[in-house]
Design a protein around this motif. Structure first.
Motif, PDB file in Angstrom:
ATOM      1  N   ASP A   1       6.949  37.427  63.662  1.00  0.00           N
ATOM      2  CA  ASP A   1       5.750  36.846  64.270  1.00  0.00           C
ATOM      3  C   ASP A   1       5.030  37.871  65.133  1.00  0.00           C
ATOM      4  O   ASP A   1       5.583  38.928  65.469  1.00  0.00           O
ATOM      5  CB  ASP A   1       6.123  35.625  65.113  1.00  0.00           C
ATOM      6  N   SER A   2       3.807  37.556  65.520  1.00  0.00           N
ATOM      7  CA  SER A   2       3.060  38.398  66.459  1.00  0.00           C
ATOM      8  C   SER A   2       2.106  37.497  67.231  1.00  0.00           C
ATOM      9  O   SER A   2       1.914  36.330  66.889  1.00  0.00           O
ATOM     10  CB  SER A   2       2.262  39.484  65.723  1.00  0.00           C
ATOM     11  N   TRP A   3       1.494  38.054  68.257  1.00  0.00           N
ATOM     12  CA  TRP A   3       0.387  37.358  68.882  1.00  0.00           C
ATOM     13  C   TRP A   3      -0.836  37.466  67.981  1.00  0.00           C
ATOM     14  O   TRP A   3      -0.833  38.216  66.994  1.00  0.00           O
ATOM     15  CB  TRP A   3       0.123  37.901  70.286  1.00  0.00           C
ATOM     16  N   ASP A   4      -1.866  36.719  68.309  1.00  0.00           N
ATOM     17  CA  ASP A   4      -2.987  36.514  67.407  1.00  0.00           C
ATOM     18  C   ASP A   4      -4.187  37.405  67.678  1.00  0.00           C
ATOM     19  O   ASP A   4      -5.171  37.343  66.941  1.00  0.00           O
ATOM     20  CB  ASP A   4      -3.436  35.041  67.491  1.00  0.00           C
ATOM     21  N   LEU A   5      -4.125  38.259  68.696  1.00  0.00           N
ATOM     22  CA  LEU A   5      -5.313  39.037  69.050  1.00  0.00           C
ATOM     23  C   LEU A   5      -5.498  40.254  68.160  1.00  0.00           C
ATOM     24  O   LEU A   5      -6.615  40.583  67.768  1.00  0.00           O
ATOM     25  CB  LEU A   5      -5.233  39.468  70.521  1.00  0.00           C
ATOM     26  N   GLY A   6      -4.401  40.969  67.856  1.00  0.00           N
ATOM     27  CA  GLY A   6      -4.464  42.116  66.961  1.00  0.00           C
ATOM     28  C   GLY A   6      -3.849  41.750  65.623  1.00  0.00           C
ATOM     29  O   GLY A   6      -3.873  40.588  65.207  1.00  0.00           O
ATOM     30  N   THR A   7      -3.272  42.730  64.941  1.00  0.00           N
ATOM     31  CA  THR A   7      -2.591  42.445  63.669  1.00  0.00           C
ATOM     32  C   THR A   7      -1.087  42.669  63.775  1.00  0.00           C
ATOM     33  O   THR A   7      -0.396  42.737  62.768  1.00  0.00           O
ATOM     34  CB  THR A   7      -3.169  43.296  62.518  1.00  0.00           C
ATOM     35  N   GLY A   8      -0.568  42.771  64.995  1.00  0.00           N
ATOM     36  CA  GLY A   8       0.872  42.854  65.192  1.00  0.00           C
ATOM     37  C   GLY A   8       1.503  44.055  64.530  1.00  0.00           C
ATOM     38  O   GLY A   8       2.553  43.941  63.904  1.00  0.00           O
ATOM     39  N   ALA A   9       0.888  45.233  64.682  1.00  0.00           N
ATOM     40  CA  ALA A   9       1.404  46.438  64.025  1.00  0.00           C
ATOM     41  C   ALA A   9       2.555  47.048  64.812  1.00  0.00           C
ATOM     42  O   ALA A   9       3.651  47.228  64.277  1.00  0.00           O
ATOM     43  CB  ALA A   9       0.273  47.456  63.845  1.00  0.00           C
ATOM     44  N   VAL A  10       2.325  47.376  66.081  1.00  0.00           N
ATOM     45  CA  VAL A  10       3.410  47.960  66.868  1.00  0.00           C
ATOM     46  C   VAL A  10       4.342  46.878  67.398  1.00  0.00           C
ATOM     47  O   VAL A  10       5.491  47.150  67.749  1.00  0.00           O
ATOM     48  CB  VAL A  10       2.876  48.842  68.024  1.00  0.00           C
ATOM     49  N   ASP A  11       3.866  45.648  67.474  1.00  0.00           N
ATOM     50  CA  ASP A  11       4.678  44.538  67.981  1.00  0.00           C
ATOM     51  C   ASP A  11       4.529  43.338  67.036  1.00  0.00           C
ATOM     52  O   ASP A  11       3.716  42.459  67.279  1.00  0.00           O
ATOM     53  CB  ASP A  11       4.239  44.169  69.400  1.00  0.00           C
ATOM     54  N   ASP A  12       5.384  43.234  65.968  1.00  0.00           N
ATOM     55  CA  ASP A  12       6.477  44.144  65.708  1.00  0.00           C
ATOM     56  C   ASP A  12       6.514  44.445  64.212  1.00  0.00           C
ATOM     57  O   ASP A  12       7.570  44.509  63.613  1.00  0.00           O
ATOM     58  CB  ASP A  12       7.793  43.511  66.185  1.00  0.00           C
ATOM     59  N   GLY A  13       5.301  44.585  63.626  1.00  0.00           N
ATOM     60  CA  GLY A  13       5.257  44.922  62.212  1.00  0.00           C
ATOM     61  C   GLY A  13       6.027  46.184  61.902  1.00  0.00           C
ATOM     62  O   GLY A  13       6.707  46.281  60.872  1.00  0.00           O
ATOM     63  N   ALA A  14       5.945  47.175  62.800  1.00  0.00           N
ATOM     64  CA  ALA A  14       6.666  48.428  62.592  1.00  0.00           C
ATOM     65  C   ALA A  14       8.167  48.198  62.555  1.00  0.00           C
ATOM     66  O   ALA A  14       8.883  48.796  61.739  1.00  0.00           O
ATOM     67  CB  ALA A  14       6.306  49.423  63.687  1.00  0.00           C
ATOM     68  N   GLY A  15       8.673  47.334  63.448  1.00  0.00           N
ATOM     69  CA  GLY A  15      10.108  47.054  63.473  1.00  0.00           C
ATOM     70  C   GLY A  15      10.595  46.430  62.184  1.00  0.00           C
ATOM     71  O   GLY A  15      11.669  46.767  61.666  1.00  0.00           O
ATOM     72  N   VAL A  16       9.807  45.505  61.649  1.00  0.00           N
ATOM     73  CA  VAL A  16      10.155  44.889  60.367  1.00  0.00           C
ATOM     74  C   VAL A  16      10.079  45.921  59.249  1.00  0.00           C
ATOM     75  O   VAL A  16      10.996  46.047  58.429  1.00  0.00           O
ATOM     76  CB  VAL A  16       9.220  43.702  60.076  1.00  0.00           C
ATOM     77  N   GLY A  17       8.991  46.695  59.228  1.00  0.00           N
ATOM     78  CA  GLY A  17       8.803  47.667  58.153  1.00  0.00           C
ATOM     79  C   GLY A  17       9.860  48.752  58.134  1.00  0.00           C
ATOM     80  O   GLY A  17      10.399  49.101  57.071  1.00  0.00           O
ATOM     81  N   LEU A  18      10.199  49.286  59.289  1.00  0.00           N
ATOM     82  CA  LEU A  18      11.149  50.410  59.307  1.00  0.00           C
ATOM     83  C   LEU A  18      12.571  49.956  59.013  1.00  0.00           C
ATOM     84  O   LEU A  18      13.341  50.695  58.386  1.00  0.00           O
ATOM     85  CB  LEU A  18      11.046  51.179  60.631  1.00  0.00           C
ATOM     86  N   THR A  19      12.958  48.748  59.447  1.00  0.00           N
ATOM     87  CA  THR A  19      14.326  48.299  59.157  1.00  0.00           C
ATOM     88  C   THR A  19      14.455  47.848  57.699  1.00  0.00           C
ATOM     89  O   THR A  19      15.499  48.069  57.080  1.00  0.00           O
ATOM     90  CB  THR A  19      14.760  47.181  60.116  1.00  0.00           C
ATOM     91  N   MET A  20      13.402  47.237  57.160  1.00  0.00           N
ATOM     92  CA  MET A  20      13.413  46.933  55.723  1.00  0.00           C
ATOM     93  C   MET A  20      13.570  48.216  54.910  1.00  0.00           C
ATOM     94  O   MET A  20      14.336  48.271  53.943  1.00  0.00           O
ATOM     95  CB  MET A  20      12.111  46.246  55.313  1.00  0.00           C
ATOM     96  N   ALA A  21      12.825  49.246  55.294  1.00  0.00           N
ATOM     97  CA  ALA A  21      12.883  50.518  54.568  1.00  0.00           C
ATOM     98  C   ALA A  21      14.254  51.162  54.713  1.00  0.00           C
ATOM     99  O   ALA A  21      14.805  51.706  53.743  1.00  0.00           O
ATOM    100  CB  ALA A  21      11.801  51.462  55.091  1.00  0.00           C
ATOM    101  N   ALA A  22      14.831  51.112  55.901  1.00  0.00           N
ATOM    102  CA  ALA A  22      16.155  51.702  56.112  1.00  0.00           C
ATOM    103  C   ALA A  22      17.190  51.039  55.215  1.00  0.00           C
ATOM    104  O   ALA A  22      18.013  51.707  54.579  1.00  0.00           O
ATOM    105  CB  ALA A  22      16.557  51.577  57.578  1.00  0.00           C
TER     106      ALA A  22
END
Length: 480
Positions: free
Chosen positions: A289-310
């Motif tokens: 999930d993320s807050w609705d103001l941005g697109t949730g890239a650093v919080d926490d799209g990156a966390g999901v993306g990097l652990t999926m990739a790992a």
């Protein structure tokens, strides 16, 4: 991706399980933990493969582009769950499933603020998560910090708006966020006790841009909630200057938001099956999930993306590590660790099966240190992991820090945790703002994160011996 062979049926899997149980009986918890040299060699190669890959970056791009902001309980949150399930499957994970998580649903519809009267002008603000809707037009009273507002006499702010003007400090480890977030979580209740009709705060952030920082707030039991919002840092400065003129300043804040029943989202889980001890788990992940103001890239799209990739890169190895790698995209972290709490409750009786866990939820900056709460007998193995991570600019930091947010409820039950500390010097420039977008992510830094998580998860899953999960909690050893 390595596929599960049809020969890995009941007989073979059962043999692996029996061997693991035998190992558990012959090597009780507390024995010195070490990592075989062959695994270290493989992890060294894995590190270089991950550094050369842009997979984590592309996964993060996919989530933030195809789904965008993912407020818990929203239609986009549901799409994010489907995205995560499909992404795990497309990456070739051996097993993918959903676990439901139910929570109160908060919605934001619109918000505005302005100074009215002689110095009339707009203010950029955003409702705090959990705030009720409502319009308040009243005189503003400024407080330097939370303690000052808490000291205000009961009734002294009757009909007014309380404004806490606390400036958060920048720090690589994010240590300035604690005091800043307490202003957000504790300020509204303090304002109510003093009789205020509304609450404003300087955003818990370190930027100087006209982007307010949202985030969840709380109202103490027995108090009637009031509209609560955060001003962008420049707008907080502007309001402070107006108040310094020595005349009363009136602000009008209009929030259309509030709780709207319940919603059910899901923890989305993918596994790479272990080769000889598949029932034992090394867990990594982030929150979906993320807050609705941005697109949730650093919080926490990156966390999901990097652990999926790992996890995917570990799965691409010719032979899986002994233990299973489990990657979790947790539901609704932002509004109260709902996914992490649900996971801890569901697996409470399986804490020993979870060897160790690490969560990425502090942006996309480079990792500079590894630490863990594992007992002393496992620290040599952690140092072995640190040696493989050293070429990435990562140092061993003992037991510094603590578990990530979503794994903290399980860590409280005895789960062993590791912390891969990211450089968060600019994290709170973006955190919970409209500026949390994909363009803020550095591809090379994200690849370094993927490499670090892949090495950590692979080596932890290959270790001979345990990392203390459940051991210290039930008193089997004194630990550190």
């Amino acid at each position: 991706m390595r596929a599960i062979s049809t020969v890995l049926g009941t007989k073979v899997l059962g043999t692996g399980l029996a061997a693991s149980l035998l190992l558990a009986l012959s090597a009780p918890a507390g024995a010195q933990t070490r990592i075989p040299e062959q695994a270290v060699d493989t992890a060294t190669q894995l590190r270089e493969t991950a550094l050369a890959s842009d997979l984590g970056y592309r996964i993060t791009e996919s989530l933030t582009t195809e789904v965008g902001p993912r407020l818990a309980g929203s239609e986009a949150d549901a799409r994010a769950v489907e995205w995560a399930k499909a992404k795990f499957e497309a990456l070739g994970y051996d097993k993918v499933w959903l676990e439901p998580v139910t929570f109160p649903k908060w919605v934001r519809r619109s918000e505005s603020g302005q100074v009215v009267g002689r110095h009339a002008q707009p203010l950029t603000l955003t409702a705090l998560g959990g705030s009720p809707g409502g319009t308040v037009e009243a005189e503003v009273v400024r407080f330097a910090d939370l303690a000052a507002l808490q000291a205000a006499p009961a009734g002294s702010l009757a009909g007014k708006i309380a404004f806490i003007d606390y400036r958060m400090e920048r720090a690589r480890d994010g240590s300035g966020y604690g005091p800043g977030s307490r202003v957000r979580s504790g300020g509204p209740s303090a304002a109510i006790r003093a009789g205020a009709a509304g609450y404003l705060m300087r955003s818990a952030g370190t930027d100087s841009h006209r982007n307010p920082h949202t985030g969840i707030t709380r109202f103490d039991d027995g108090l009637e909630p009031i509209p609560a919002a955060a001003l962008s840092v420049p707008d907080a400065d502007q309001l402070t200057r107006l108040l310094a003129l020595g005349k009363p300043v009136t602000v009008r804040m209009a929030l259309d938001c509030g709780w709207d029943g319940e919603a059910t989202s899901h923890n989305v889980i993918g596994e790479i099956t272990g080769s000889s001890r598949p029932q034992e788990v090394v867990l990594i992940g982030g929150h979906l999930d993320s807050w609705d103001l941005g697109t949730g890239a650093v919080d926490d799209g990156a966390g999901v993306g990097l652990t999926m990739a790992a996890g995917k890169l570990i799965g691409d190895l010719p032979t899986a590590p002994a233990r299973t790698i489990r990657v979790v995209a947790f539901a609704n972290e932002e509004q109260g660790l709902w996914g992490g709490k649900a996971y801890a409750e569901k697996y409470a009786e399986e804490v020993r099966r979870h060897q160790i866990a690490a969560e990425s939820d502090f942006g996309a900056g480079r990792i500079y240190a590894i630490s863990t709460g594992a007992p002393e007998y496992a620290q040599d193995a952690v140092k072995q992991i640190a040696e493989v991570l050293a070429p990435l600019g990562i140092e061993y930091a003992g037991d510094a820090g603590g578990p990530g947010p979503d794994i903290s409820p399980f860590a409280a039950q005895g789960l062993a945790w590791a912390r891969l500390a990211q450089d968060g010097s600019d994290y709170f420039d973006l955190h919970h703002t409209p500026d949390d977008t994909f363009d803020k992510i550095d591809p090379a830094a994200l690849a370094q994160n993927v490499a670090a998580y892949a090495v950590f998860a692979y080596l932890a899953a290959s270790a001979e011996g345990d990392f203390g999960s459940g051991v210290q909690a039930d008193g089997a050893t004194d630990g550190k």
